[in-house]
Design a protein around this motif. Structure first.
Motif, PDB file in Angstrom:
ATOM      1  N   THR A 108     -29.245  60.187  91.779  1.00  0.00           N
ATOM      2  CA  THR A 108     -29.387  61.762  91.141  1.00  0.00           C
ATOM      3  C   THR A 108     -30.244  62.529  91.791  1.00  0.00           C
ATOM      4  OG1 THR A 108     -28.547  60.897  89.028  1.00  0.00           O
ATOM      5  CG2 THR A 108     -29.583  62.748  89.009  1.00  0.00           C
ATOM      6  N   MET A 109     -29.994  63.546  92.299  1.00  0.00           N
ATOM      7  CA  MET A 109     -30.892  64.557  92.923  1.00  0.00           C
ATOM      8  C   MET A 109     -30.774  65.982  92.682  1.00  0.00           C
ATOM      9  SD  MET A 109     -31.451  64.860  97.070  1.00  0.00           S
ATOM     10  CE  MET A 109     -30.194  65.922  97.581  1.00  0.00           C
ATOM     11  N   TYR A 110     -31.884  66.447  92.576  1.00  0.00           N
ATOM     12  CA  TYR A 110     -31.908  68.174  92.407  1.00  0.00           C
ATOM     13  C   TYR A 110     -31.680  68.525  93.634  1.00  0.00           C
ATOM     14  CZ  TYR A 110     -34.768  68.141  88.013  1.00  0.00           C
ATOM     15  OH  TYR A 110     -35.296  68.304  86.770  1.00  0.00           O
ATOM     16  N   ILE A 111     -30.830  69.712  93.699  1.00  0.00           N
ATOM     17  CA  ILE A 111     -30.568  70.327  94.925  1.00  0.00           C
ATOM     18  C   ILE A 111     -30.889  72.085  94.537  1.00  0.00           C
ATOM     19  CG2 ILE A 111     -28.900  71.550  96.581  1.00  0.00           C
ATOM     20  CD1 ILE A 111     -27.409  68.658  96.231  1.00  0.00           C
ATOM     21  N   ARG A 112     -31.986  72.518  95.144  1.00  0.00           N
ATOM     22  CA  ARG A 112     -32.590  73.704  94.825  1.00  0.00           C
ATOM     23  C   ARG A 112     -31.630  74.989  95.508  1.00  0.00           C
ATOM     24  NH1 ARG A 112     -36.029  69.588  94.514  1.00  0.00           N
ATOM     25  NH2 ARG A 112     -37.847  70.159  93.132  1.00  0.00           N
ATOM     26  N   VAL A 113     -31.300  76.193  94.528  1.00  0.00           N
ATOM     27  CA  VAL A 113     -30.316  77.037  95.073  1.00  0.00           C
ATOM     28  C   VAL A 113     -30.960  78.398  94.378  1.00  0.00           C
ATOM     29  CG1 VAL A 113     -28.316  75.758  95.052  1.00  0.00           C
ATOM     30  CG2 VAL A 113     -28.969  76.922  92.775  1.00  0.00           C
ATOM     31  N   CYS A 114     -31.165  79.336  95.110  1.00  0.00           N
ATOM     32  CA  CYS A 114     -31.675  80.787  94.669  1.00  0.00           C
ATOM     33  C   CYS A 114     -30.336  81.596  94.924  1.00  0.00           C
ATOM     34  CB  CYS A 114     -32.943  81.111  95.295  1.00  0.00           C
ATOM     35  SG  CYS A 114     -33.509  82.716  94.892  1.00  0.00           S
ATOM     36  N   ILE A 115     -29.822  82.165  94.023  1.00  0.00           N
ATOM     37  CA  ILE A 115     -28.735  83.013  94.017  1.00  0.00           C
ATOM     38  C   ILE A 115     -29.138  84.682  93.876  1.00  0.00           C
ATOM     39  CG2 ILE A 115     -26.454  83.780  93.326  1.00  0.00           C
ATOM     40  CD1 ILE A 115     -26.669  80.988  94.737  1.00  0.00           C
ATOM     41  N   ASP A 116     -29.254  85.134  94.976  1.00  0.00           N
ATOM     42  CA  ASP A 116     -29.351  86.687  94.935  1.00  0.00           C
ATOM     43  C   ASP A 116     -28.730  87.671  96.011  1.00  0.00           C
ATOM     44  OD1 ASP A 116     -31.282  89.317  94.835  1.00  0.00           O
ATOM     45  OD2 ASP A 116     -32.154  88.000  93.155  1.00  0.00           O
ATOM     46  N   ASP A 117     -28.440  88.794  95.784  1.00  0.00           N
ATOM     47  CA  ASP A 117     -27.713  89.532  96.760  1.00  0.00           C
ATOM     48  C   ASP A 117     -28.837  90.219  97.925  1.00  0.00           C
ATOM     49  OD1 ASP A 117     -25.176  89.322  96.127  1.00  0.00           O
ATOM     50  OD2 ASP A 117     -25.101  90.986  94.824  1.00  0.00           O
ATOM     51  N   ASP A 118     -30.185  90.278  97.222  1.00  0.00           N
ATOM     52  CA  ASP A 118     -31.255  90.466  98.113  1.00  0.00           C
ATOM     53  C   ASP A 118     -31.714  89.110  98.996  1.00  0.00           C
ATOM     54  OD1 ASP A 118     -33.613  91.022  99.324  1.00  0.00           O
ATOM     55  OD2 ASP A 118     -34.364  92.128  97.754  1.00  0.00           O
ATOM     56  N   VAL A 119     -31.048  88.916  99.997  1.00  0.00           N
ATOM     57  CA  VAL A 119     -31.277  87.722 100.694  1.00  0.00           C
ATOM     58  C   VAL A 119     -32.646  87.361 101.356  1.00  0.00           C
ATOM     59  CG1 VAL A 119     -30.704  86.230 102.977  1.00  0.00           C
ATOM     60  CG2 VAL A 119     -28.799  87.798 101.511  1.00  0.00           C
ATOM     61  N   ALA A 120     -33.456  88.446 101.469  1.00  0.00           N
ATOM     62  CA  ALA A 120     -34.800  88.300 101.995  1.00  0.00           C
ATOM     63  C   ALA A 120     -35.653  87.862 100.816  1.00  0.00           C
ATOM     64  CB  ALA A 120     -35.482  89.660 102.314  1.00  0.00           C
ATOM     65  N   ALA A 121     -35.348  88.366  99.546  1.00  0.00           N
ATOM     66  CA  ALA A 121     -36.187  87.761  98.498  1.00  0.00           C
ATOM     67  C   ALA A 121     -35.948  86.663  97.950  1.00  0.00           C
ATOM     68  CB  ALA A 121     -35.904  88.878  97.082  1.00  0.00           C
ATOM     69  N   ALA A 122     -34.424  86.085  98.255  1.00  0.00           N
ATOM     70  CA  ALA A 122     -33.891  84.845  97.866  1.00  0.00           C
ATOM     71  C   ALA A 122     -34.521  83.726  98.717  1.00  0.00           C
ATOM     72  CB  ALA A 122     -32.564  84.779  97.926  1.00  0.00           C
ATOM     73  N   ARG A 123     -34.802  84.088 100.103  1.00  0.00           N
ATOM     74  CA  ARG A 123     -35.342  83.373 101.213  1.00  0.00           C
ATOM     75  C   ARG A 123     -36.934  83.237 100.879  1.00  0.00           C
ATOM     76  NH1 ARG A 123     -37.712  82.513 106.100  1.00  0.00           N
ATOM     77  NH2 ARG A 123     -36.358  81.342 107.618  1.00  0.00           N
ATOM     78  N   GLN A 124     -37.616  84.142 100.311  1.00  0.00           N
ATOM     79  CA  GLN A 124     -38.767  84.130 100.033  1.00  0.00           C
ATOM     80  C   GLN A 124     -39.140  83.215  99.040  1.00  0.00           C
ATOM     81  OE1 GLN A 124     -41.517  85.162 102.001  1.00  0.00           O
ATOM     82  NE2 GLN A 124     -42.568  84.009 100.537  1.00  0.00           N
ATOM     83  N   ALA A 125     -38.240  83.305  97.772  1.00  0.00           N
ATOM     84  CA  ALA A 125     -38.340  82.313  96.470  1.00  0.00           C
ATOM     85  C   ALA A 125     -38.368  80.888  96.715  1.00  0.00           C
ATOM     86  CB  ALA A 125     -37.618  82.961  95.353  1.00  0.00           C
ATOM     87  N   PHE A 126     -37.023  80.765  97.625  1.00  0.00           N
ATOM     88  CA  PHE A 126     -36.643  79.390  97.918  1.00  0.00           C
ATOM     89  C   PHE A 126     -37.480  78.755  98.969  1.00  0.00           C
ATOM     90  CE2 PHE A 126     -34.133  76.633 100.666  1.00  0.00           C
ATOM     91  CZ  PHE A 126     -33.687  75.788  99.739  1.00  0.00           C
ATOM     92  N   GLY A 127     -37.969  79.366 100.010  1.00  0.00           N
ATOM     93  CA  GLY A 127     -38.748  79.055 100.945  1.00  0.00           C
ATOM     94  C   GLY A 127     -40.237  78.560 100.227  1.00  0.00           C
ATOM     95  N   ALA A 128     -40.769  79.093  99.465  1.00  0.00           N
ATOM     96  CA  ALA A 128     -41.970  79.007  99.038  1.00  0.00           C
ATOM     97  C   ALA A 128     -42.089  77.809  98.411  1.00  0.00           C
ATOM     98  CB  ALA A 128     -42.482  80.168  97.844  1.00  0.00           C
ATOM     99  N   GLN A 129     -40.855  77.280  97.877  1.00  0.00           N
ATOM    100  CA  GLN A 129     -40.778  76.116  97.204  1.00  0.00           C
ATOM    101  C   GLN A 129     -40.370  74.941  97.953  1.00  0.00           C
ATOM    102  OE1 GLN A 129     -38.830  74.996  93.570  1.00  0.00           O
ATOM    103  NE2 GLN A 129     -39.167  76.814  92.565  1.00  0.00           N
ATOM    104  N   VAL A 130     -39.835  75.048  99.076  1.00  0.00           N
ATOM    105  CA  VAL A 130     -39.729  74.081  99.943  1.00  0.00           C
ATOM    106  C   VAL A 130     -40.993  73.521 100.707  1.00  0.00           C
ATOM    107  CG1 VAL A 130     -38.559  73.596 102.441  1.00  0.00           C
ATOM    108  CG2 VAL A 130     -37.147  74.675 100.781  1.00  0.00           C
ATOM    109  N   LEU A 131     -41.632  74.889 101.044  1.00  0.00           N
ATOM    110  CA  LEU A 131     -42.909  74.586 101.846  1.00  0.00           C
ATOM    111  C   LEU A 131     -44.036  73.897 100.948  1.00  0.00           C
ATOM    112  CD1 LEU A 131     -43.243  77.649 104.310  1.00  0.00           C
ATOM    113  CD2 LEU A 131     -42.387  75.253 104.575  1.00  0.00           C
TER     114      LEU A 131
END
Length: 361
Positions: A222-245
């Protein structure tokens, strides 16, 4: 593949909204609900609420076992939830940290495989109604009569006719822990792995299972796969990227090959992370680091951006799993973006997606 949804305390949702999100997940066709331990609301209470509100399996991925609990305390919590949920609860265990400093902070030797072998074996035995004798590592050999809250010998006193024991899954990254999961656990919990790493993990789990005389496929992944759904791609990238890093970058003083830093290095991102760590050490804040991170690394382990491509990307990233968990990350507070993410990644959409639809954001 079964498909569940993961709701994190970092979403900032109060207990009533976590329960509302779970009811919506059931309506959308998800098959399980998962939450990590260590935040507020407490994960055991969240799973109890979900079990009352839905007919879905619930699970905690993962309890940082050695940092927070004795085997006896964990088993009592899991047995209670097994009863409340009529056997629909899964307990995920992990170390809660790595490296000599971590193990010294919890008063245990730097022997993660031996420690988790004892933890998983003892918790499973207690849940099965057995009287269990504490092992020498977890009970801190030489103490008398045992570690606080963990006597030398104990049982839960479970009555006949109680639900089947809660399955105990082991969080595993490295080769030895993956083989241990195959040998002694009811399931394995992966994290931040590419499909290629999932395949490698499967081989190691099967090796451990064969060592214990268990057949192929006996230990589900079993595995979590993170997703951030938002039409504001820059905001979604920032939120998602902060978790990755937050997971991928090494901590000062910790070996580069340890934990998630080592895992990301195995997946080909060692040089990039080294450069990002140099920037961090020179004073760069997280937004700057996320901006400097490559799309290749971020998109290797999850998805951010608009709803359209999300299901196909998830289907591709979850290849090889027995259960994929849509772990929701949001760029904005509140329940609405959580609902939007679930609607974009329903099991029917994921199962109906075609690989060539998995375009990048």
């Amino acid at each position: 593949m079964m498909i569940g949804v993961g709701l994190d305390a970092r979403l900032g949702l109060p207990f009533d909204q976590l329960r509302a999100a779970a009811r919506e997940a059931g309506r959308l066709g998800f098959e399980s609900l998962w939450t990590p331990a260590g935040g507020v609301p407490d994960a055991f209470h969240v799973c109890a609420g979900w079990s009352q509100d839905t007919s879905l399996r619930t699970g905690i991925s993962v309890v940082p076992a050695v940092r927070m609990w004795t085997p006896l305390g964990l088993a009592a919590q899991a047995a209670t939830l097994a009863q409340l949920s009529s056997g629909r609860f899964v307990l995920g265990l992990g170390t809660g940290g790595y490296g000599p400093g971590f193990w010294a902070s919890v008063g245990l030797p730097d022997r993660p495989i031996a420690v988790m072998r004892e933890y998983v074996t003892e918790v499973r035995g207690l849940l099965a109604g057995q009287r269990v004798t504490a092992g020498p590592i977890v009970s801190r050999a030489g103490t008398d009569p045992g570690a606080p809250g963990w006597p030398r010998s104990a049982s839960l006193g479970l009555a006949a006719g109680t639900p089947e024991p809660a399955p105990v899954y082991l969080a595993a990254l490295g080769p030895q822990m993956l083989r241990l999961a195959g040998e002694i656990a009811d399931g394995a919990l992966l994290n931040w792995a590419t499909p290629q790493q999932i395949a490698v993990s499967r081989e190691r789990i099967e090796t451990g299972a064969a060592r214990a005389g268990r057949g192929p496929g006996a230990v589900p992944m079993t595995m979590y796969i993170r997703v951030c759904i938002d039409d504001d791609v820059a905001a979604a990238r920032q939120a998602f990227g902060a978790q990755v890093l937050g997971y991928a970058m090494g901590r000062p003083g910790t070996p580069q090959g340890a934990g998630y830093r080592g895992l990301f290095a195995q997946m080909g991102f060692d040089a990039e992370l080294t450069e990002l760590e140099h920037r961090r050490d020179r004073g760069a804040a997280m937004p700057e680091l996320v901006a400097a991170a490559s799309d290749q690394m971020l998109q290797a382990v999850g998805y951010y951006g608009p709803a359209g491509p999300a299901a196909a990307v998830f289907a591709r990233l979850s290849a090889g799993l027995d259960e994929g968990i849509v772990r929701i990350v949001t760029a904005r507070p509140g329940l609405e973006p959580v609902g939007a993410a679930m609607a974009a990644l329903t099991p029917s959409l994921i199962r109906g997606a075609k690989p060539d639809e998995a375009t990048t954001s």
